[in-house]
Design a protein around this motif. Structure first.
Motif, PDB file in Angstrom:
ATOM      1  N   UNK A 132       0.816  -1.210   0.000  1.00 21.35           N
ATOM      2  CA  UNK A 132       0.000   0.000   0.000  1.00 21.35           C
ATOM      3  C   UNK A 132       0.848   1.259   0.000  1.00 21.35           C
ATOM      4  N   UNK A 133       1.927   1.234   0.762  1.00 20.61           N
ATOM      5  CA  UNK A 133       2.815   2.394   0.817  1.00 20.61           C
ATOM      6  C   UNK A 133       3.481   2.642  -0.537  1.00 20.61           C
ATOM      7  N   UNK A 134       3.824   1.559  -1.234  1.00 19.89           N
ATOM      8  CA  UNK A 134       4.446   1.695  -2.551  1.00 19.89           C
ATOM      9  C   UNK A 134       3.480   2.347  -3.533  1.00 19.89           C
ATOM     10  N   UNK A 135       2.207   1.983  -3.443  1.00 19.02           N
ATOM     11  CA  UNK A 135       1.200   2.600  -4.306  1.00 19.02           C
ATOM     12  C   UNK A 135       1.047   4.077  -3.976  1.00 19.02           C
ATOM     13  N   UNK A 136       1.018   4.394  -2.695  1.00 18.43           N
ATOM     14  CA  UNK A 136       0.892   5.801  -2.287  1.00 18.43           C
ATOM     15  C   UNK A 136       2.090   6.611  -2.769  1.00 18.43           C
ATOM     16  N   UNK A 137       3.279   6.064  -2.592  1.00 19.96           N
ATOM     17  CA  UNK A 137       4.494   6.754  -3.014  1.00 19.96           C
ATOM     18  C   UNK A 137       4.506   7.000  -4.515  1.00 19.96           C
ATOM     19  N   UNK A 138       3.890   6.092  -5.269  1.00 20.62           N
ATOM     20  CA  UNK A 138       3.843   6.220  -6.720  1.00 20.62           C
ATOM     21  C   UNK A 138       2.747   7.174  -7.183  1.00 20.62           C
ATOM     22  N   UNK A 139       2.000   7.712  -6.229  1.00 22.03           N
ATOM     23  CA  UNK A 139       0.923   8.616  -6.588  1.00 22.03           C
ATOM     24  C   UNK A 139      -0.369   7.917  -6.956  1.00 22.03           C
ATOM     25  N   UNK A 140      -0.407   6.585  -6.739  1.00 20.89           N
ATOM     26  CA  UNK A 140      -1.615   5.796  -7.042  1.00 20.89           C
ATOM     27  C   UNK A 140      -2.539   5.807  -5.820  1.00 20.89           C
ATOM     28  N   UNK A 141      -3.051   6.980  -5.506  1.00 24.69           N
ATOM     29  CA  UNK A 141      -3.797   7.167  -4.263  1.00 24.69           C
ATOM     30  C   UNK A 141      -5.082   6.352  -4.228  1.00 24.69           C
ATOM     31  N   UNK A 142      -5.813   6.336  -5.317  1.00 24.85           N
ATOM     32  CA  UNK A 142      -7.065   5.572  -5.350  1.00 24.85           C
ATOM     33  C   UNK A 142      -6.800   4.081  -5.151  1.00 24.85           C
ATOM     34  N   UNK A 143      -5.747   3.583  -5.786  1.00 23.67           N
ATOM     35  CA  UNK A 143      -5.395   2.169  -5.622  1.00 23.67           C
ATOM     36  C   UNK A 143      -4.943   1.892  -4.188  1.00 23.67           C
ATOM     37  N   UNK A 144      -4.207   2.823  -3.606  1.00 23.13           N
ATOM     38  CA  UNK A 144      -3.759   2.655  -2.224  1.00 23.13           C
ATOM     39  C   UNK A 144      -4.956   2.656  -1.277  1.00 23.13           C
ATOM     40  N   UNK A 145      -5.904   3.519  -1.537  1.00 25.42           N
ATOM     41  CA  UNK A 145      -7.111   3.592  -0.698  1.00 25.42           C
ATOM     42  C   UNK A 145      -7.866   2.264  -0.730  1.00 25.42           C
ATOM     43  N   UNK A 146      -8.059   1.729  -1.916  1.00 24.90           N
ATOM     44  CA  UNK A 146      -8.752   0.446  -2.069  1.00 24.90           C
ATOM     45  C   UNK A 146      -7.950  -0.671  -1.402  1.00 24.90           C
TER      46      UNK A 146
END
Length: 283
Positions: free
Chosen positions: A220-234
């Motif tokens: 999840x942190x990797x997704x957030x760091x990549x700017x994939x906020x919606x994917x991180x939220x899910x």
């Protein structure tokens, strides 16, 4: 301590570059074009046994005249190439001889460990260590990992008889890149970090039938760091169903909550139930 890249740059600082090797090239095919390879000792960059005795292979006796140098393990297995003009290491991450990533950091590809590793689903040593790291570093109030846990983990670097070392090297590679980019105060490269942490999750799931909580959180942190906020939220919302008592996952769900009332209620609950947790204190 000097990095592997800086040490390599020291050896090849005066190279004149023409056409060079690139992502997508076949490493073995490029190497086979060399009539007479010249071998040099590579700088030491890791405590892992497989990193000992690594070699740099050039097409000329004077590496300063080369466009690039090949990187090989001590048994001459090719794992990548170094391009000094870009200060980049190109790596074969799948063991198919295709250069797939360009990294600022030297890592040993997982396949180079797995090919000789003992794979045993009944041996949960590395899984237990990852669970302990989660319990101590992320779930506990202090966030301190014990010396015992760190020592148990460090053995995977030198003891080649331990089972499932490929799990440990994936974790090691992810942490190497995350800590390295943190020191440089730059964003972790998503094209490297996300595949590594996802591969770690896949390997754990295939071998043990479940993913350690710490790996799930790093995904999840990797997704957030990549700017994939919606994917991180899910991701974190789904993760809470698998790890319902995870404080870090609850914190991330709070941070990603878009409903103001729900966000306020989540914060109130976190402050009430876990006031001394290091992540909650920062909210």
């Amino acid at each position: 301590m000097k990095t592997f890249l800086l040490l390599l740059s020291f050896f090849w600082s005066s190279c004149l570059f023409g056409q060079s090797i690139k992502i997508g090239d076949n490493l073995q095919q490029e190497f086979d074009k060399i009539d007479t390879p010249y071998f040099f000792d590579a700088p030491s960059f890791t405590d892992w046994a497989e990193g000992s005795g690594m070699m740099m292979i050039a097409s000329k006796p004077n590496p300063n005249e080369c466009d690039y140098v090949f990187l090989a393990l001590k048994d001459t297995t090719l794992i990548g190439a170094y391009i000094d003009s870009q200060l980049k290491i190109l790596l074969d991450t799948e063991g198919n001889s295709i250069l797939s990533i360009a990294s600022d950091f030297m890592i040993i590809p997982e396949w180079a460990i797995k090919r000789h590793a003992k794979i045993d689903a009944t041996d949960k040593t590395i899984y237990t260590i990852l669970d302990n790291m989660y319990a101590q570093a992320l779930q506990a109030d202090s966030g301190d990992v014990s010396e015992e846990t760190l020592l148990a983990y460090s053995k995977f670097a030198s003891d080649t008889t331990l089972a499932n070392r490929h799990i440990a090297i994936l974790y090691e590679n992810y942490r190497t890149i995350m800590s390295g980019t943190a020191l440089k105060d730059v964003q972790p490269p998503p094209e490297i970090c996300i595949p590594i942490i996802n591969k770690l999750a896949q390997e754990c799931l295939a071998l043990y039938g479940s993913v350690p909580a710490i790996v799930n959180i790093y995904q999840g942190e990797a997704l957030e760091s990549a700017g994939e906020i919606d994917k991180a939220r899910v991701h974190f919302k789904q993760s809470l169903q698998t790890y319902p008592g995870s404080i870090p996952i609850m914190v991330y769900n709070y941070e990603f909550e878009q409903n103001a009332q729900k966000k306020k209620a989540a914060l109130k609950l976190l402050k009430k139930k876990y006031p001394n947790h290091w992540m909650v204190k920062g909210l």
